[in-house]
Every structure is written in structure tokens, then in C-alpha cells.
Design a protein around this motif. Structure first.
Motif, PDB file in Angstrom:
ATOM      1  N   LYS A 167      43.269  47.639  50.970  1.00  0.00           N
ATOM      2  CA  LYS A 167      42.641  46.400  50.507  1.00  0.00           C
ATOM      3  C   LYS A 167      43.063  45.997  49.100  1.00  0.00           C
ATOM      4  N   LYS A 168      43.497  46.945  48.286  1.00  0.00           N
ATOM      5  CA  LYS A 168      43.872  46.672  46.902  1.00  0.00           C
ATOM      6  C   LYS A 168      44.991  45.645  46.809  1.00  0.00           C
ATOM      7  N   SER A 169      45.905  45.643  47.768  1.00  0.00           N
ATOM      8  CA  SER A 169      47.065  44.759  47.707  1.00  0.00           C
ATOM      9  C   SER A 169      46.719  43.318  48.057  1.00  0.00           C
ATOM     10  N   VAL A 170      45.577  43.103  48.697  1.00  0.00           N
ATOM     11  CA  VAL A 170      45.222  41.758  49.160  1.00  0.00           C
ATOM     12  C   VAL A 170      44.093  41.156  48.330  1.00  0.00           C
ATOM     13  N   SER A 171      42.977  41.860  48.241  1.00  0.00           N
ATOM     14  CA  SER A 171      41.821  41.431  47.442  1.00  0.00           C
ATOM     15  C   SER A 171      41.256  40.091  47.887  1.00  0.00           C
ATOM     16  N   LYS A 172      41.253  39.827  49.200  1.00  0.00           N
ATOM     17  CA  LYS A 172      40.649  38.612  49.710  1.00  0.00           C
ATOM     18  C   LYS A 172      39.566  38.929  50.743  1.00  0.00           C
ATOM     19  N   LYS A 241      40.967  45.455  42.191  1.00  0.00           N
ATOM     20  CA  LYS A 241      41.928  46.300  41.478  1.00  0.00           C
ATOM     21  C   LYS A 241      43.362  45.817  41.639  1.00  0.00           C
ATOM     22  N   GLY A 242      43.570  44.753  42.387  1.00  0.00           N
ATOM     23  CA  GLY A 242      44.922  44.251  42.607  1.00  0.00           C
ATOM     24  C   GLY A 242      44.885  42.823  43.110  1.00  0.00           C
ATOM     25  N   GLY A 243      46.028  42.347  43.590  1.00  0.00           N
ATOM     26  CA  GLY A 243      46.085  40.975  44.069  1.00  0.00           C
ATOM     27  C   GLY A 243      46.908  40.088  43.153  1.00  0.00           C
ATOM     28  N   THR A 244      46.836  38.791  43.381  1.00  0.00           N
ATOM     29  CA  THR A 244      47.625  37.840  42.595  1.00  0.00           C
ATOM     30  C   THR A 244      46.729  36.841  41.872  1.00  0.00           C
ATOM     31  N   LYS A 258      53.903  26.222  38.438  1.00  0.00           N
ATOM     32  CA  LYS A 258      53.034  27.313  38.853  1.00  0.00           C
ATOM     33  C   LYS A 258      53.652  28.656  38.467  1.00  0.00           C
ATOM     34  N   ILE A 259      52.818  29.522  37.953  1.00  0.00           N
ATOM     35  CA  ILE A 259      53.238  30.852  37.518  1.00  0.00           C
ATOM     36  C   ILE A 259      52.387  31.888  38.248  1.00  0.00           C
ATOM     37  N   ALA A 260      53.049  32.838  38.890  1.00  0.00           N
ATOM     38  CA  ALA A 260      52.346  33.871  39.657  1.00  0.00           C
ATOM     39  C   ALA A 260      52.291  35.165  38.859  1.00  0.00           C
ATOM     40  N   MET A 261      51.100  35.749  38.789  1.00  0.00           N
ATOM     41  CA  MET A 261      50.891  37.013  38.089  1.00  0.00           C
ATOM     42  C   MET A 261      50.303  38.034  39.065  1.00  0.00           C
ATOM     43  N   GLU A 262      50.672  39.278  38.866  1.00  0.00           N
ATOM     44  CA  GLU A 262      50.131  40.362  39.682  1.00  0.00           C
ATOM     45  C   GLU A 262      49.068  41.115  38.895  1.00  0.00           C
ATOM     46  N   ILE A 263      47.874  41.205  39.471  1.00  0.00           N
ATOM     47  CA  ILE A 263      46.780  41.954  38.848  1.00  0.00           C
ATOM     48  C   ILE A 263      46.963  43.433  39.177  1.00  0.00           C
ATOM     49  N   PHE A 264      47.073  44.275  38.160  1.00  0.00           N
ATOM     50  CA  PHE A 264      47.209  45.706  38.422  1.00  0.00           C
ATOM     51  C   PHE A 264      46.041  46.517  37.874  1.00  0.00           C
ATOM     52  N   ASP A 265      45.130  45.862  37.166  1.00  0.00           N
ATOM     53  CA  ASP A 265      43.938  46.576  36.704  1.00  0.00           C
ATOM     54  C   ASP A 265      42.870  45.559  36.304  1.00  0.00           C
ATOM     55  N   ASN A 266      41.630  45.911  36.568  1.00  0.00           N
ATOM     56  CA  ASN A 266      40.516  45.054  36.163  1.00  0.00           C
ATOM     57  C   ASN A 266      39.257  45.890  35.965  1.00  0.00           C
ATOM     58  N   LYS A 267      38.539  45.556  34.924  1.00  0.00           N
ATOM     59  CA  LYS A 267      37.247  46.209  34.659  1.00  0.00           C
ATOM     60  C   LYS A 267      36.237  45.128  34.311  1.00  0.00           C
ATOM     61  N   THR A 280      19.303  36.822  30.786  1.00  0.00           N
ATOM     62  CA  THR A 280      20.670  36.316  30.837  1.00  0.00           C
ATOM     63  C   THR A 280      21.578  37.447  31.283  1.00  0.00           C
ATOM     64  N   MET A 281      22.496  37.138  32.192  1.00  0.00           N
ATOM     65  CA  MET A 281      23.467  38.132  32.644  1.00  0.00           C
ATOM     66  C   MET A 281      24.807  37.844  31.973  1.00  0.00           C
ATOM     67  N   ASN A 282      25.261  38.776  31.155  1.00  0.00           N
ATOM     68  CA  ASN A 282      26.578  38.663  30.520  1.00  0.00           C
ATOM     69  C   ASN A 282      27.608  39.380  31.375  1.00  0.00           C
ATOM     70  N   ILE A 283      28.616  38.649  31.825  1.00  0.00           N
ATOM     71  CA  ILE A 283      29.680  39.226  32.649  1.00  0.00           C
ATOM     72  C   ILE A 283      30.965  39.256  31.834  1.00  0.00           C
ATOM     73  N   ASP A 284      31.414  40.451  31.477  1.00  0.00           N
ATOM     74  CA  ASP A 284      32.634  40.621  30.683  1.00  0.00           C
ATOM     75  C   ASP A 284      33.741  41.172  31.570  1.00  0.00           C
ATOM     76  N   VAL A 285      34.802  40.386  31.702  1.00  0.00           N
ATOM     77  CA  VAL A 285      35.912  40.730  32.585  1.00  0.00           C
ATOM     78  C   VAL A 285      37.161  41.008  31.760  1.00  0.00           C
ATOM     79  N   LYS A 286      37.753  42.173  31.976  1.00  0.00           N
ATOM     80  CA  LYS A 286      39.015  42.530  31.317  1.00  0.00           C
ATOM     81  C   LYS A 286      40.068  42.777  32.395  1.00  0.00           C
ATOM     82  N   THR A 287      41.056  41.886  32.432  1.00  0.00           N
ATOM     83  CA  THR A 287      42.062  41.929  33.493  1.00  0.00           C
ATOM     84  C   THR A 287      43.460  42.109  32.908  1.00  0.00           C
ATOM     85  N   LYS A 288      44.232  42.995  33.529  1.00  0.00           N
ATOM     86  CA  LYS A 288      45.614  43.222  33.114  1.00  0.00           C
ATOM     87  C   LYS A 288      46.557  42.739  34.219  1.00  0.00           C
ATOM     88  N   VAL A 289      47.597  41.997  33.793  1.00  0.00           N
ATOM     89  CA  VAL A 289      48.519  41.430  34.774  1.00  0.00           C
ATOM     90  C   VAL A 289      49.965  41.589  34.329  1.00  0.00           C
TER      91      VAL A 289
END
Length: 389
Positions: A167-172, A241-244, A258-267, A280-289
Motif C-alpha cells: 500500500k505504501k507505493s499507492v497511498s490511495k 508513507k509514500g505516493g506522489t 506540472k511538477i511530480a514529486m515522490e513522497i518518501f517520508d511523512n510524520k 482546537t486540534m493542531n495538525i502538524d505535517v512534515k513531509t519529505k519528497v
């Protein structure tokens, strides 16, 4: 006396060897049909559960062991009755311990009692594993999924299991085992979801596709998320954890590119803040591509251009997350993100006060999204391909 004691010990040892080294319930594997997957439909007119079972049998050929697929159908007033009735057609009792997937129809989901009966049986039966993957069929009937004629005579259930493992390769889609679905049904402050599966025709052959999400509120299916919305949902619950990631940039080029990026890590970290009797819900997203594709000429050694792409990516992720949360809040009113369980852990006293009115609180819950996107690489090139004018 000693001889009598020794005699008794010898008898006990012999009995232990006999009992402990044999299988009291041993059954020759050829005496049973191994279930790889099942599909459950509901015939509303006749009030019947329609069960479709995919089985596999191993047969030794001249050189290799070959796996054969067979499909059996039966019906019953309950799924247990349908399972027993299938023996009339298979001629053998079914072996469920290796079942990988269970596909449910939308018609079954509409009848809460029948749906609950199926889930209850699966969770209660000792043969079925609690890590069996659950799906909802996008096709009219769930049996159509198991009837797919896949290339190279693949077993449909095993093919679906492989998709869940990768599932990591698709993330849909969000892969959901039985135990997770059952647990979320029993917990206040989080609602379950299930992935959508469909049989489609591609290049004149059957293809099984898992794409999108069914949103539940308790046992009721209340809506759907498409692939992009599902990806944002996975981001929020820290399961992506992956996807585009595709962005469209217009300031750095003569026309929108259009520019395509590959997600290889996310927290993702969700932090509830309680102030002035407001949550209030604070959502902090750190994504590496990594940048994987650009349809125009650009120098990626320029830090200003990299920063521009990062900002654009952050805005896209933020907008997508806000949109899916708003949709789930306002249209479906179902806390699939588990905000309630997070509040309970952080503020147990406050949670007790709002627990019984959580549906109302969730509808109006204030949510703040912060995204930090890092471009860590540009694959094998720092500059675009130089094409002569």
C-alpha cells in the motif's frame, strides 16, 4: 515398592509420548478445501445472504505443484448457514484459516442487522483470522470481484493481499484488517473506514483496483472519499508513507507547468489545545519528497526556486487536508480521524464532559493545519534536460 514406582513412571511416560507427539484434531489437507477469499451479497427481496467463496487446491504435477482456483456459491438466512450450505456443492468442509480477504457489497451495508451478523460471525468464529482484509465492492455485487479473470491465472484473494502489503507505493486506500474495524466500532471518538475495490476492464482483460474509502458512522456507511481525499486522510492519521504529490507552478515558467514529486517520508502530529473552554486540534505535517518529473527547463540548484516549489507543495497539501476534513465534518459528521480518542488521552476530564455530545462538538471543531515540506533530492538530475531550440 521401588519397582512399582518405576513401573508407574514408565506408564506415564508412554502416555505422555503418545498424547504430546500426535495431533488429536489432525486432518489431511486434501480432505478440505482451502478458502482464499469470500464475498458477501444480500438479496433484499428474498432476505438471503449470498455467499461467494474462492477456494484453492494444490495438485502435484509431473514437475511442479500447481494451484487451482474454484468458485462456489450458496445462500442462507445467515452467513453461517450459507457457509454450511456450500458443503453441498463443494463436497468438502471449507478450511477458513488461510482466508485472506472478505469483500462486502453495498446492499449488505444497507441492512445493519445483516451487516452486523456478518461482522459478528467473522470476529467470533475460531477459524477466521482477525487480520483478514475487509473491502467494500464498488461493483453492484461483491461476487464480481472474486469472479475477475486475472492474467496468469492469479488467485484474486492473494492478489488483493499483495496490494494491501504494498500500500505504501499507492497511498490511495487505507488497508483495514477485521480487528481494526471491530475495535473502532466499539470506541467512542473514532469511526471506522473500509477501502473500495472494483473490477474493471483494461486492455480487454479484468483488473482488480483498490481506490478510495467508505466512511462509516457506527455501522452505517455515510459517504465516500476519492483517491486524493483518501491520501489526505492518510496524511492526517499518520498512515501515509509514500505516493506522489503533483503541483502546478506558473510563476517560474511562461505557462503553468506540472511538477511530480515522490513522497518518501511523512510524520504527522495531532495536538489538542484546550483554552477558554474551547478545543482546537493542531495538525502538524512534515513531509519529505524527491522531485521526479518536470515538464519544463529549470535549474534546481537555485535555492529560491526550490523554496518556491516547497511553498507551493505545502499549500497544496494544506488545502487538500482542509478540504477532506471539512467534507467529513459537514457532510458525513463522522470522526474517522480519531480526534475524540486523542482528546480523551490528553484531556480525560474534559472528554467526560463532551463524550456524549461528541458528534456535535466534532461538527464545529476548530482545526489548524501546518505543513512543512522538504525537498530532499532531485533524483538523478539537478537541471532539466537541455533540448536544442
Amino acid at each position: 515398592m521401588k519397582k512399582e514406582i518405576i513401573g508407574v513412571l514408565i506408564i506415564i511416560m508412554i502416555l505422555n509420548i503418545t498424547v504430546l507427539t500426535s495431533c488429536w484434531n489432525y486432518v489431511e489437507i486434501n480432505d478440505k478445501r482451502i478458502v482464499s477469499g469470500a464475498a458477501v451479497d444480500y438479496d433484499e427481496k428474498n432476505d438471503k445472504i449470498i455467499l461467494t467463496v474462492e477456494t484453492v487446491t494444490n495438485r502435484l504435477g509431473k514437475e511442479t505443484e500447481r494451484t487451482k482456483q474454484e468458485i462456489f456459491y450458496s445462500e442462507g438466512s445467515t452467513i453461517f448457514e450459507a457457509i454450511r450450505n456450500i458443503i453441498e456443492k463443494s463436497g468438502q468442509k471449507l478450511f477458513w484459516s488461510h482466508a485472506k480477504v472478505m469483500v462486502l457489497s453495498k446492499s449488505l451495508l444497507k441492512n445493519k442487522n445483516k451487516f452486523l451478523g456478518v461482522i459478528d460471525f467473522m470476529d467470533r468464529d475460531v477459524e477466521l483470522r482477525d487480520n483478514i482484509w475487509l473491502f467494500v465492492s464498488r461493483n453492484k455485487e461483491a461476487r464480481e470481484i472474486l469472479e475477475a479473470n486475472l492474467q496468469l491465472d492469479k488467485i484474486v484473494a492473494y492478489h488483493l493481499e499483495d496490494m494491501m502489503e504494498n500500500k505504501k507505493s499507492v497511498s490511495k486506500f487505507h488497508a483495514v484488517p477485521l480487528w481494526e474495524f471491530v475495535d473502532k466500532l466499539a470506541i467512542k471518538g473514532i469511526s471506522p473506514v473500509l477501502p473500495l475495490v472494483s473490477k474493471i476492464t483494461y486492455n480487454n482483460r479484468d483488473v482488480v483496483e483498490v481506490f478510495g474509502t467508505v466512511v462509516f458512522k457506527k455501522l452505517e456507511s455515510v459517504g465516500f472519499l476519492n483517491g486524493i481525499e483518501t491520501k489526505s486522510f492518510l496524511l492526517v492519521i499518520n498512515e501515509l508513507k509514500g505516493g506522489t504529490l503533483v503541483i502546478q507552478e506558473d510563476k517560474l515558467f511562461d505557462k503553468p507547468i506540472k511538477i511530480a514529486m515522490e513522497i518518501f517520508d511523512n510524520k504527522t502530529k495531532i495536538t489538542p489545545v484546550y483554552s477558554d473552554e474551547k478545543l482546537t486540534m493542531n495538525i502538524d505535517v512534515k513531509t519529505k519528497v524527491n522531485i521526479n518529473e518536470i515538464g519544463a527547463k529549470i535549474d534546481l540548484t537555485d535555492e529560491k526556486k526550490i523554496k518556491r516549489l516547497q511553498e507551493k507543495g505545502e499549500q497544496v497539501i494544506k488545502n487538500d487536508i482542509q478540504n477532506v476534513i471539512k467534507k467529513v465534518q459537514k457532510e458525513y459528521r463522522s470522526d474517522i480521524f480519531g480526534f475524540g480518542t486523542i482528546i480523551e488521552r490528553k484531556f480525560p476530564k474534559q472528554w467526560k464532559k463532551i463524550r456524549d455530545k461528541w458528534d456535535e462538538y466534532f461538527l464545529n471543531l476548530n482545526i489548524k493545519v501546518n505543513v512543512d515540506l522538504s525537498i530532499k533530492g532531485t533524483a538523478l538530475r539537478l537541471k532539466s534536460i537541455d533540448v536544442e531550440d
